[in-house]
Scaffold this motif. Structure first.
Motif, PDB file in Angstrom:
ATOM      1  N   ARG A 255      84.034  48.981  53.753  1.00 18.46           N
ATOM      2  CA  ARG A 255      82.955  48.115  54.242  1.00 18.46           C
ATOM      3  C   ARG A 255      81.898  47.907  53.160  1.00 18.46           C
ATOM      4  NH1 ARG A 255      82.236  44.109  57.739  1.00 18.46           N
ATOM      5  NH2 ARG A 255      80.043  43.879  58.168  1.00 18.46           N
TER       6      ARG A 255
ATOM      7  N   TYR B 199      83.383  45.629  50.626  1.00 21.37           N
ATOM      8  CA  TYR B 199      83.453  44.289  51.190  1.00 21.37           C
ATOM      9  C   TYR B 199      82.086  43.607  51.108  1.00 21.37           C
ATOM     10  CZ  TYR B 199      83.440  40.585  54.625  1.00 21.37           C
ATOM     11  OH  TYR B 199      83.280  39.378  55.243  1.00 21.37           O
ATOM     12  N   GLU B 200      81.041  44.325  51.487  1.00 23.67           N
ATOM     13  CA  GLU B 200      79.687  43.773  51.422  1.00 23.67           C
ATOM     14  C   GLU B 200      79.315  43.417  49.984  1.00 23.67           C
ATOM     15  OE1 GLU B 200      77.714  42.832  53.817  1.00 23.67           O
ATOM     16  OE2 GLU B 200      79.044  43.535  55.397  1.00 23.67           O
ATOM     17  N   GLN B 201      79.700  44.250  49.029  1.00 20.45           N
ATOM     18  CA  GLN B 201      79.407  43.997  47.622  1.00 20.45           C
ATOM     19  C   GLN B 201      80.117  42.720  47.149  1.00 20.45           C
ATOM     20  OE1 GLN B 201      80.946  46.962  44.961  1.00 20.45           O
ATOM     21  NE2 GLN B 201      79.387  46.531  43.394  1.00 20.45           N
ATOM     22  N   ILE B 202      81.382  42.591  47.472  1.00 23.31           N
ATOM     23  CA  ILE B 202      82.150  41.404  47.090  1.00 23.31           C
ATOM     24  C   ILE B 202      81.577  40.166  47.771  1.00 23.31           C
ATOM     25  CG2 ILE B 202      84.404  40.271  47.292  1.00 23.31           C
ATOM     26  CD1 ILE B 202      85.640  43.092  46.947  1.00 23.31           C
ATOM     27  N   SER B 203      81.236  40.283  49.043  1.00 21.40           N
ATOM     28  CA  SER B 203      80.690  39.168  49.799  1.00 21.40           C
ATOM     29  C   SER B 203      79.356  38.701  49.208  1.00 21.40           C
ATOM     30  CB  SER B 203      80.493  39.585  51.252  1.00 21.40           C
ATOM     31  OG  SER B 203      79.920  38.553  51.997  1.00 21.40           O
ATOM     32  N   LYS B 204      78.499  39.632  48.842  1.00 24.73           N
ATOM     33  CA  LYS B 204      77.196  39.302  48.257  1.00 24.73           C
ATOM     34  C   LYS B 204      77.371  38.584  46.912  1.00 24.73           C
ATOM     35  CE  LYS B 204      72.919  41.495  46.734  1.00 24.73           C
ATOM     36  NZ  LYS B 204      72.229  42.761  46.536  1.00 24.73           N
TER      37      LYS B 204
ATOM     38  N   THR C 155      80.047  36.902  45.873  1.00 25.83           N
ATOM     39  CA  THR C 155      80.653  35.594  46.130  1.00 25.83           C
ATOM     40  C   THR C 155      79.606  34.599  46.607  1.00 25.83           C
ATOM     41  OG1 THR C 155      82.730  36.664  46.719  1.00 25.83           O
ATOM     42  CG2 THR C 155      82.442  34.391  47.435  1.00 25.83           C
ATOM     43  N   ARG C 156      78.735  35.021  47.508  1.00 29.42           N
ATOM     44  CA  ARG C 156      77.676  34.159  48.012  1.00 29.42           C
ATOM     45  C   ARG C 156      76.739  33.737  46.881  1.00 29.42           C
ATOM     46  NH1 ARG C 156      75.444  37.556  51.467  1.00 29.42           N
ATOM     47  NH2 ARG C 156      77.346  37.971  52.589  1.00 29.42           N
TER      48      ARG C 156
END
Length: 81
Positions: free
Chosen positions: A20, A23-28, A30-31
């Protein structure tokens, strides 16, 4: 068998927590990249170039102006070369 189930459960719980966070690191990241003005400009330019290449409309080129406010455009394939 009980040890295997306990091991799988512990691995799942630990992996889910670490997963998790990652995932949050990758999502941030990417955004941040997708919202960047530089990225948006590159995407816009790329889409425009692709649209120009795939366009079925003939390209129009300016001809000799009739007056200061009027320009005649004709398809490129109809120009005399």
């Amino acid at each position: 068998m009980l040890r295997l189930i306990i091991g799988v459960a512990a691995g799942y719980v630990l992996g889910a927590k670490a997963g998790r966070v990652r995932y949050e690191q990758i999502s941030k990241t990417t955004r941040a990249i997708s919202e960047s003005p530089v990225t948006r400009k590159l995407v816009h330019v790329g889409r425009q170039k692709l649209a120009d290449k795939l366009s079925t409309q003939p390209k129009l080129e300016p001809m000799v102006p009739l007056d200061e406010r009027t320009t005649i455009l004709v398809p490129q394939d109809q120009l005399r070369r």
